[in-house]
Design a protein around this motif. Structure first.
Motif, PDB file in Angstrom:
ATOM      1  N   ASN A  81       0.849  -1.184   0.000  1.00 49.59           N
ATOM      2  CA  ASN A  81       0.000   0.000   0.000  1.00 49.59           C
ATOM      3  C   ASN A  81       0.889   1.240   0.000  1.00 49.59           C
ATOM      4  O   ASN A  81       2.071   1.162  -0.345  1.00 49.59           O
ATOM      5  N   ASN A  82       0.325   2.381   0.382  1.00 52.19           N
ATOM      6  CA  ASN A  82       1.084   3.638   0.410  1.00 52.19           C
ATOM      7  C   ASN A  82       0.988   4.288   1.789  1.00 52.19           C
ATOM      8  O   ASN A  82       0.921   5.509   1.904  1.00 52.19           O
ATOM      9  N   ILE A  83       0.956   3.481   2.820  1.00 53.41           N
ATOM     10  CA  ILE A  83       0.756   3.979   4.183  1.00 53.41           C
ATOM     11  C   ILE A  83       2.039   4.644   4.671  1.00 53.41           C
ATOM     12  O   ILE A  83       3.149   4.120   4.479  1.00 53.41           O
ATOM     13  N   THR A  84       1.894   5.799   5.301  1.00 57.57           N
ATOM     14  CA  THR A  84       3.037   6.576   5.777  1.00 57.57           C
ATOM     15  C   THR A  84       2.996   6.679   7.301  1.00 57.57           C
ATOM     16  O   THR A  84       2.155   6.067   7.958  1.00 57.57           O
ATOM     17  N   GLY A  85       3.916   7.488   7.842  1.00 59.61           N
ATOM     18  CA  GLY A  85       3.947   7.702   9.279  1.00 59.61           C
ATOM     19  C   GLY A  85       4.637   6.572  10.010  1.00 59.61           C
ATOM     20  O   GLY A  85       5.110   5.602   9.411  1.00 59.61           O
ATOM     21  N   PRO A  86       4.686   6.669  11.333  1.00 55.45           N
ATOM     22  CA  PRO A  86       5.392   5.654  12.120  1.00 55.45           C
ATOM     23  C   PRO A  86       4.565   4.383  12.296  1.00 55.45           C
ATOM     24  O   PRO A  86       3.337   4.400  12.174  1.00 55.45           O
ATOM     25  N   ILE A  87       5.259   3.300  12.581  1.00 60.46           N
ATOM     26  CA  ILE A  87       4.580   2.069  12.988  1.00 60.46           C
ATOM     27  C   ILE A  87       4.132   2.248  14.426  1.00 60.46           C
ATOM     28  O   ILE A  87       4.970   2.521  15.293  1.00 60.46           O
ATOM     29  N   PRO A  88       2.841   2.152  14.730  1.00 60.66           N
ATOM     30  CA  PRO A  88       2.380   2.393  16.099  1.00 60.66           C
ATOM     31  C   PRO A  88       3.058   1.458  17.096  1.00 60.66           C
ATOM     32  O   PRO A  88       3.059   0.240  16.923  1.00 60.66           O
ATOM     33  N   ALA A  89       3.624   2.044  18.144  1.00 59.05           N
ATOM     34  CA  ALA A  89       4.243   1.220  19.185  1.00 59.05           C
ATOM     35  C   ALA A  89       3.213   0.353  19.881  1.00 59.05           C
ATOM     36  O   ALA A  89       3.551  -0.697  20.451  1.00 59.05           O
ATOM     37  N   GLU A  90       1.934   0.760  19.801  1.00 60.51           N
ATOM     38  CA  GLU A  90       0.863   0.016  20.467  1.00 60.51           C
ATOM     39  C   GLU A  90       0.689  -1.389  19.900  1.00 60.51           C
ATOM     40  O   GLU A  90       0.058  -2.239  20.535  1.00 60.51           O
ATOM     41  N   ILE A  91       1.220  -1.648  18.701  1.00 60.46           N
ATOM     42  CA  ILE A  91       1.120  -2.997  18.136  1.00 60.46           C
ATOM     43  C   ILE A  91       1.752  -4.023  19.072  1.00 60.46           C
ATOM     44  O   ILE A  91       1.364  -5.190  19.109  1.00 60.46           O
ATOM     45  N   GLY A  92       2.709  -3.581  19.843  1.00 52.90           N
ATOM     46  CA  GLY A  92       3.368  -4.480  20.788  1.00 52.90           C
ATOM     47  C   GLY A  92       2.441  -5.050  21.852  1.00 52.90           C
ATOM     48  O   GLY A  92       2.825  -5.982  22.575  1.00 52.90           O
ATOM     49  N   LYS A  93       1.230  -4.525  21.961  1.00 48.23           N
ATOM     50  CA  LYS A  93       0.256  -5.039  22.930  1.00 48.23           C
ATOM     51  C   LYS A  93      -0.544  -6.231  22.392  1.00 48.23           C
ATOM     52  O   LYS A  93      -1.300  -6.856  23.141  1.00 48.23           O
ATOM     53  N   LEU A  94      -0.388  -6.515  21.095  1.00 48.22           N
ATOM     54  CA  LEU A  94      -1.180  -7.587  20.476  1.00 48.22           C
ATOM     55  C   LEU A  94      -0.514  -8.937  20.762  1.00 48.22           C
ATOM     56  O   LEU A  94       0.169  -9.507  19.911  1.00 48.22           O
ATOM     57  N   SER A  95      -0.743  -9.455  21.926  1.00 43.83           N
ATOM     58  CA  SER A  95      -0.015 -10.638  22.406  1.00 43.83           C
ATOM     59  C   SER A  95      -0.297 -11.901  21.602  1.00 43.83           C
ATOM     60  O   SER A  95       0.490 -12.843  21.629  1.00 43.83           O
TER      61      SER A  95
END
Length: 497
Positions: A81-95
């Protein structure tokens, strides 16, 4: 209900942060109760959102941190895709996450160290983005990781000891190239594809050359984008046909091993589609017996309203599915015919008809099916369905398994036919959610109530087929006197309880 509410809010947050040029997320509705019917969303049998997949949809914008509220996510596929910006740090909560693919986007910033908390993660691709900074050492704690791709970013510094058996960091010129630097680890950690001979990171020889090259690439890319948008706009105005029939009506065309028949040829073969040659009737049209000019006997399926949307979709589905699935217990397709108003499919002629036509009455000149033949039919149909479910990739869900769609060849070998309602399903997915289609009395209860079909719904239809073979009755015949539908199951249950 609360879980669904949280999931809906999280998905709507993701949708709000993305730009969706093709409207693939249009049916995401903030007022909905259950998101499991939304496109690109996969749910478990408990109706929990476990998969989010929107690859290759030209999505832009950013990825919302609200993705962390989808606590049951196991798969995230947002590649190409063409998604920009940072990778959300919150993804680390997806255990529970075991697959994360954000490759081929324009993500910037650093790789979040919180990703190291994903102890269930097995597959991670962050390649072909614009990520920078050091690779977090916490990634070395992901003991279940078997595949990691960080290639072609702007990462720098030393690398951790990756637990993954397969990994790639090529295309990051600022990563320590030889392992001899004070902060770097040994060369044994470097992938085979990494160039270990050069001690200096490779950079352009000339700034001017780089600028000129970049400008040229930018101009070419702009032209391609404009041309692509024009083609997309024209496609939206004029939906493409499976084949362009202009100037092809008298042309013999092949699609793989499929022949494109002339309409006149099939018209002659079937006696101008005479009622005397009708072999069967269905919701999408009639099937006729025909004899080609070389003497080959065929069955010609003439789709009702072939040029309409429903007929076109059913036609394309059958051609595509049968092209994917080739097995002795699956119906073969000889070829097809397309005109501006007609869609026809040409199959081998099944001399012994369908199982439905042979359950309890004698086919013209044929005896009623004996027990050994019924057993052979059951095994043949099971082999065909097993091939669709286990040996095709992606697997195929038939969605209309019934006696009328199990055909019998000269030797009473069962052949599964009619793929007009079939759907493709990746092996890691539990189901596909669609409008309910099929035949009353053969539709699994959970599919009828939720719209979620899977290989299990085919197995239910196969179970009804077995009951029909055993009893010699049709699925709805038990309830005719009482004007009930699906009464076969009501009759069978107490008999074996």
């Amino acid at each position: 209900m609360w879980v669904w509410f949280v999931a809906v809010q999280a998905l709507m947050g993701i949708k709000a942060s993305l730009h969706d040029p093709h409207g693939v997320l249009d049916n995401w509705d903030g007022d909905a109760v259950d998101p499991c019917s939304w496109t690109m969303v996969t749910c478990s049998s408990e109706s929990l959102v476990i998969g989010l997949g929107t690859p290759s949809q030209d999505l832009s914008g950013t990825l919302s941190p609200s993705i962390a509220n989808l606590t049951n996510l196991q798969i995230v596929l947002l590649q190409n895709n063409n998604i920009t910006g940072p990778i959300p740090a919150e993804i680390g909560k997806l255990s529970k996450l075991h697959t994360l693919d954000l490759s081929n986007n324009f993500f910037t910033g650093s790789v979040p160290s919180s990703l190291g908390h994903l102890r269930s993660l097995q597959y991670m691709r962050l390649n072909n983005n614009s990520l920078s900074g050091k690779v977090p050492m916490s990634i070395g704690n992901m003991t279940k990781l078997v595949f990691l791709d960080l290639s072609y970013n702007n990462l720098s510094g030393p690398i951790p000891i990756f637990p993954a058996k397969t990994f790639s960091i090529v295309g990051n010129p600022l990563i320590c190239p030889t392992g001899s630097e004070p902060e770097c680890f040994g060369t044994t950690l470097m992938p085979m594809s990494m160039n270990l001979n050069n001690t200096e990171p490779q950079r352009p020889k000339s700034h001017k050359v780089a600028v000129a090259f970049g400008s040229s690439v930018g101009a070419i890319s702009l032209i391609i984008i404009v041309f692509g948008m024009f083609l997309w706009w024209r496609q939206r105005l004029n939906p493409p046909m499976f084949f362009d029939v202009d100037d092809r009506l008298h042309e013999e065309v092949s699609l793989g091993n499929l022949k494109m028949f002339q309409f006149r040829e099939l018209q002659i073969a079937t006696g101008n589609f005479s009622n005397k040659n009708i072999l069967g009737k269905g919701g999408f049209g009639h099937v006729y017996k025909g004899t080609l000019h070389d003497g080959t006997i065929v069955a010609v399926k003439r789709l009702k309203d072939g040029s309409a949307v429903g007929g076109e979709i059913q036609f394309q589905t059958e051609v595509e599915m049968i092209s994917l699935a080739v097995h002795r217990n699956l119906l073969k397709l000889y070829g097809f015919c397309i005109t501006p108003s007609e869609r026809l499919l040409v199959y081998p002629y099944m001399s012994n008809g369908s199982v439905a036509s042979r359950l309890k009455v004698s086919f013209p000149g044929k005896p009623v099916l004996d027990w050994s033949t019924r057993k052979r039919i059951s095994l043949g149909a099971a082999r065909g369905l097993l091939y669709l479910h286990e040996q095709c990739d992606p697997k195929i869900i038939h969605r209309d398994v019934k006696a009328a769609n199990i055909l019998l060849d000269d030797y009473y070998e069962a052949v599964v036919g009619d793929f007009g309602l079939a759907k493709l399903l990746d092996h890691q997915d539990s189901h596909v959610t669609t409008a309910v289609r099929g035949t009353v009395g053969h539709i699994a209860p959970e599919y009828l109530s939720t719209g979620q079909s899977s290989d299990k719904t085919d197995v239910f239809g196969f179970g009804i087929l077995l009951l029909e073979l055993i009893t010699g009755q049709r699925a709805l015949e038990f309830g005719k006197a009482a004007n009930q539908k699906g009464a076969m199951l009501d009759w069978v249950s107490p008999q074996f309880s």
